[in-house]
Design an enzyme around this catalytic site. Sequence first.
Site, PDB file in Angstrom:
ATOM      1  N   ARG A  92       0.737  -1.051  -0.019  1.00 53.65           N
ATOM      2  CA  ARG A  92       0.036   0.095   0.116  1.00 53.65           C
ATOM      3  C   ARG A  92       0.762   1.279  -0.087  1.00 53.65           C
ATOM      4  O   ARG A  92       1.847   1.238   0.413  1.00 53.65           O
ATOM      5  CB  ARG A  92      -0.848  -0.038   1.257  1.00 53.65           C
ATOM      6  N   HIS A  94     -16.933   7.966  -3.321  1.00 54.30           N
ATOM      7  CA  HIS A  94     -16.179   9.200  -3.582  1.00 54.30           C
ATOM      8  C   HIS A  94     -16.838  10.474  -3.803  1.00 54.30           C
ATOM      9  O   HIS A  94     -16.384  11.382  -3.215  1.00 54.30           O
ATOM     10  CB  HIS A  94     -15.398   8.710  -4.980  1.00 54.30           C
ATOM     11  N   ARG A 142     -24.453  53.842   2.946  1.00 57.20           N
ATOM     12  CA  ARG A 142     -24.250  54.828   1.745  1.00 57.20           C
ATOM     13  C   ARG A 142     -25.598  55.589   1.409  1.00 57.20           C
ATOM     14  O   ARG A 142     -26.518  54.945   1.525  1.00 57.20           O
ATOM     15  CB  ARG A 142     -23.999  54.086   0.617  1.00 57.20           C
ATOM     16  N   ARG A 145     -22.556  57.821   5.124  1.00 56.86           N
ATOM     17  CA  ARG A 145     -21.381  58.303   4.510  1.00 56.86           C
ATOM     18  C   ARG A 145     -22.361  59.441   3.605  1.00 56.86           C
ATOM     19  O   ARG A 145     -23.212  59.082   2.957  1.00 56.86           O
ATOM     20  CB  ARG A 145     -20.726  57.599   3.678  1.00 56.86           C
ATOM     21  N   GLU A 172      -9.595  57.084   1.811  1.00 47.62           N
ATOM     22  CA  GLU A 172      -9.308  56.307   0.504  1.00 47.62           C
ATOM     23  C   GLU A 172      -8.777  56.951  -0.375  1.00 47.62           C
ATOM     24  O   GLU A 172      -8.890  56.661  -1.745  1.00 47.62           O
ATOM     25  CB  GLU A 172     -10.871  56.103  -0.053  1.00 47.62           C
ATOM     26  N   GLY A 185     -11.793  53.296   3.116  1.00 44.32           N
ATOM     27  CA  GLY A 185     -12.358  52.409   1.981  1.00 44.32           C
ATOM     28  C   GLY A 185     -11.347  51.910   1.095  1.00 44.32           C
ATOM     29  O   GLY A 185     -10.694  52.340   0.236  1.00 44.32           O
ATOM     30  N   THR A 186     -11.040  50.528   1.086  1.00 39.97           N
ATOM     31  CA  THR A 186      -9.978  49.844   0.741  1.00 39.97           C
ATOM     32  C   THR A 186     -10.255  49.564  -0.810  1.00 39.97           C
ATOM     33  O   THR A 186      -9.245  49.447  -1.448  1.00 39.97           O
ATOM     34  CB  THR A 186      -9.781  48.520   1.284  1.00 39.97           C
ATOM     35  N   ASN A 187     -11.520  49.559  -1.415  1.00 40.78           N
ATOM     36  CA  ASN A 187     -11.719  49.434  -2.847  1.00 40.78           C
ATOM     37  C   ASN A 187     -11.111  50.595  -3.513  1.00 40.78           C
ATOM     38  O   ASN A 187     -10.388  50.569  -4.357  1.00 40.78           O
ATOM     39  CB  ASN A 187     -13.170  49.499  -3.029  1.00 40.78           C
ATOM     40  N   ASP A 188     -11.514  51.896  -3.173  1.00 41.90           N
ATOM     41  CA  ASP A 188     -11.019  52.958  -3.921  1.00 41.90           C
ATOM     42  C   ASP A 188      -9.469  53.155  -3.565  1.00 41.90           C
ATOM     43  O   ASP A 188      -8.756  53.429  -4.367  1.00 41.90           O
ATOM     44  CB  ASP A 188     -11.689  54.361  -3.309  1.00 41.90           C
ATOM     45  N   CYS A 195     -13.802  49.703   6.026  1.00 41.72           N
ATOM     46  CA  CYS A 195     -15.244  49.536   5.220  1.00 41.72           C
ATOM     47  C   CYS A 195     -15.429  48.998   3.902  1.00 41.72           C
ATOM     48  O   CYS A 195     -16.354  48.997   3.326  1.00 41.72           O
ATOM     49  CB  CYS A 195     -16.181  50.586   5.588  1.00 41.72           C
TER      50      CYS A 195
HETATM   51  P1  ADP Z   1      -5.901   4.041  -0.360  1.00 42.57           P
HETATM   52  O1  ADP Z   1      -4.895   4.950   0.176  1.00 42.57           O
HETATM   53  O2  ADP Z   1      -5.973   4.227  -1.714  1.00 42.57           O
HETATM   54  O3  ADP Z   1      -7.181   4.151   0.281  1.00 42.57           O
HETATM   55  P2  ADP Z   1      -5.394   1.495   0.923  1.00 42.57           P
HETATM   56  O4  ADP Z   1      -3.893   1.238   1.059  1.00 42.57           O
HETATM   57  O5  ADP Z   1      -6.318   2.020   1.909  1.00 42.57           O
HETATM   58  O6  ADP Z   1      -5.353   2.576  -0.520  1.00 42.57           O
HETATM   59  O7  ADP Z   1      -5.703   0.163   0.215  1.00 42.57           O
HETATM   60  C1  ADP Z   1      -7.123   0.124  -0.780  1.00 42.57           C
HETATM   61  C2  ADP Z   1      -7.830  -1.039  -0.043  1.00 42.57           C
HETATM   62  O8  ADP Z   1      -7.068  -2.230  -0.364  1.00 42.57           O
HETATM   63  C3  ADP Z   1      -8.160  -0.875   1.523  1.00 42.57           C
HETATM   64  O9  ADP Z   1      -9.401  -0.115   1.440  1.00 42.57           O
HETATM   65  C4  ADP Z   1      -8.487  -2.166   1.891  1.00 42.57           C
HETATM   66  O10 ADP Z   1      -9.855  -2.535   1.283  1.00 42.57           O
HETATM   67  C5  ADP Z   1      -7.606  -3.010   0.935  1.00 42.57           C
HETATM   68  N1  ADP Z   1      -6.569  -3.522   1.741  1.00 42.57           N
HETATM   69  C6  ADP Z   1      -5.235  -2.955   2.084  1.00 42.57           C
HETATM   70  N2  ADP Z   1      -4.596  -3.630   2.864  1.00 42.57           N
HETATM   71  C7  ADP Z   1      -5.386  -4.808   3.251  1.00 42.57           C
HETATM   72  C8  ADP Z   1      -5.098  -5.861   4.062  1.00 42.57           C
HETATM   73  N3  ADP Z   1      -4.003  -5.791   4.855  1.00 42.57           N
HETATM   74  N4  ADP Z   1      -6.118  -6.733   4.084  1.00 42.57           N
HETATM   75  C9  ADP Z   1      -7.175  -6.697   3.291  1.00 42.57           C
HETATM   76  N5  ADP Z   1      -7.543  -5.763   2.568  1.00 42.57           N
HETATM   77  C10 ADP Z   1      -6.551  -4.762   2.481  1.00 42.57           C
HETATM   78 MG    MG Z   2     -15.127  54.897  -2.249  1.00 41.27          MG
HETATM   79 MG    MG Z   3      -7.654   3.647   2.251  1.00 39.12          MG
END
Ligand code: ADP
Ligand code: MG
Ligand code: MG
Length: 762
Positions: free
Chosen positions: A83, A355, A461, A517, A617, A638-641, A704
């Site tokens: 990982r 996501h 104003r 003003r 200003e 008056g920071t705009n002007d 302002c």
């Molecule tokens: P990311 O940073 O993209 O989340 P990860 O390192 O978390 O990547 O890995 C993605 C996925 O892989 C994890 O969400 C998990 O589901 C699976 N995974 C990673 N390590 C293990 C492990 N030791 N056992 C089982 N699944 C794993």
């Molecule tokens: Mg002005």
């Molecule tokens: Mg992860």
Amino acid sequence: MRTIYTTNDACTDKNLLGNKGANLVTMARLSLPVPPKFVLSIDAYRAYKRSGRLPLEEIRKAIEELEQRTGKRLGRGLAVSVRSSAPASMPGMMDTVLDVRELEELLASVRKVFDSWDNARAIEYRRLNRIPADTGTAVIVQAMVFGDADGRSGTGVMFTRNPSTGANELFGEYLHSAKGEDLVSGRVTPRPLCCLQIEMPEAYYQLKEIGRTLETHFRDIQDVEFTIESGCLYVLQTRSGKRSGQAAIKIAVDMATEGLISREEALLRITAEDVRSLLHRRIESPQEYAHIAQGLGAAPGAVTGSVVFHPNEAVAAKERNESVILVRVETSPDDILGISAAIGVLTSRGGLTSHAAIVTRAMGKACVCGAEEVRIDLEAERFEAGGQIIRRGDSITIDGNSGRIYAGRLPLVEAEGSPELNTLLAWSDNVRKLKVKANADTPEAIAVAAKFGAEGVGLCRTERHFNAPERLSAIRAFILARTGAQRAQALETLGKLQKEDFVAIFKQLRGMPIIIRLLDLPLHEFLPADLENLDPGLAEHIRELRETNPMLGHRGVRLAVTSPEIYEMQLEAISEARSEVEADVSVMVPQVITLQELFWVKRLVKDKNLKVGVMMETVRACMRAGWLAKHADFFSFGTNDLTQAVYSFSREDVEKKFLTTYLEAGILTHNPFMVLDVKGVGRLMQTAIFWARKEVENLDIGVCGEHGGDPESIKFFERIGVSSVSCSPFRIPIARLAAAQAAIEHKRAATEEVKPPAPATN
Ligand code: ADP
Ligand code: MG
Ligand code: MG
């Protein structure tokens, strides 16, 4: 050089092990159930990048250790995952290799993960999130656990608090007898964590306990990945949970109340964006509309816009200033640009930890996900829901709280905040030194300002009062009058109208002070632009009044010098209104360049018992600040002007013509009208304040301009000794928080030890 670390090494340095690796080691040291692992450090990455070589001997030794700890041999019962682990979390951006069972392959996987630091989407993600591009990544080699082993297995994601509302409850999703990737990818819509409570109560309560341990240690909401293999629970990852603005505020306030963090810490954790999202809109009366589909409310706020199906189109629409909602089956890291260009996202698949959900929450966009009733046809660019066909370009409304989707544009209303926001703002008020006032011209705006906690009106104003039709004709009559009598008649009408305005405004103040003003606009702004159908004499007269460069012309106090009657009329109207409604009123003189102008206006004020201040200003006023301070009751920048003057920029022309090019070429880093230019305009203000305070130490000095509501600018104002900021009513909560943060940071900087200089390096 040491390049491999195990739990025994007690090292939890993120710069060596990356975020994920450091947190895995920390969890193991907290005796939480983490599958055995070792980490190839970022030093190993650097060595690999330099030489192309991996530390083979060390890896062999670490594997032997892993085999001893698990009691299994690699390939015979022991499989590992390989990982990535960068110092800044980059979820899903780099490669993960699962189920590795032999050494040659393992080495190839390490190389693959190291190399994935430079893949296109990781580069894009770092660019978008301003993550340094040169750190590199560590690699974790970890014994695999299998969530699909049998009927007593599964996998899930847990947030220690609700990342959408902030409620202090376990929140998350779970898949029975499945692997982690099935969940993270959003390919399957999982079930809520409470199902786990019923199916495997032991694991559920263990998880709950783990959540508590992690929060106590990290003092923040955690986003935890877990896997259950044959009834045995393992934690695979923890990180600070991304959360909505609403949740950020609730969690910070709750944690301070629970004693996990200090109030100052709570205040510093909240961003302007968090507060803004709570001031997000909602649907005015949702009960009156039938929704066409229901999904999961993944990121709060209601938005209405036209539908696009492709991220590129969202980007193009943004450039045309159109509000679009991006509709996808599911989103992936490749869609980031499209998501950031859209005002909201709708997906038909994936849960609250998919996501789309995580990314939109962090960006403060509205999101409805997992709306399975929405049947999307990407090819034909349309979707079907509730018996309706919605095509590309059609309008929809999505509600990120309820998860409902509506056809058409529903009326939206501004949000009202939350009890926790009020608490946070009350804490801010105890800490901040800067007063926060509102720029408000009407009773309605003053009411909003008061609701958001303004301490006064810093800028009222008077131009706008003249623009309603009956008033416009009166001021025109005044400007174009040919005889003294006509002029007096017009002034009397104007005076009556102004008095009515001020009475209504003063009634709304309820004790708040106000700075009015005096008229600033060039007179010809009130005159018709089209002279075609006018009497030729009149047309000629109007032509004479025209100026080549009106913003640098006959306006502000200069008008009062040539036509004192206008200011006299305004001052009289204020005075009469005040005899009817008690109010704490000051007047402010625009466009002052010299002390003589201030004297001139003071003569007009006579014995009316009004405080008279200078609107700072012009550059010259700043250079004469010492003298002006002696005779003015207050200053307000008056920071705009002032920015226009310091840059010799006419704002509208500049923004229309070349500012974008300047920003793209890096000639300017910010639009100086949005973020105060500290080095130029700021320096001038600092100089002015220095000389002013030298003469009158406790002079009331406000800001302002538009910058009065910008958090970064507010921090600067605090440092240079400004005493109040004034901004549009909807920015007041943000300004109160920013002022508190400024005070805390200022105090911390002042009490920080003076560190010895770092030793010289090459
Ligand atoms: P990311 O940073 O993209 O989340 P990860 O390192 O978390 O990547 O890995 C993605 C996925 O892989 C994890 O969400 C998990 O589901 C699976 N995974 C990673 N390590 C293990 C492990 N030791 N056992 C089982 N699944 C794993
Ligand atoms: Mg002005
Ligand atoms: Mg992860």
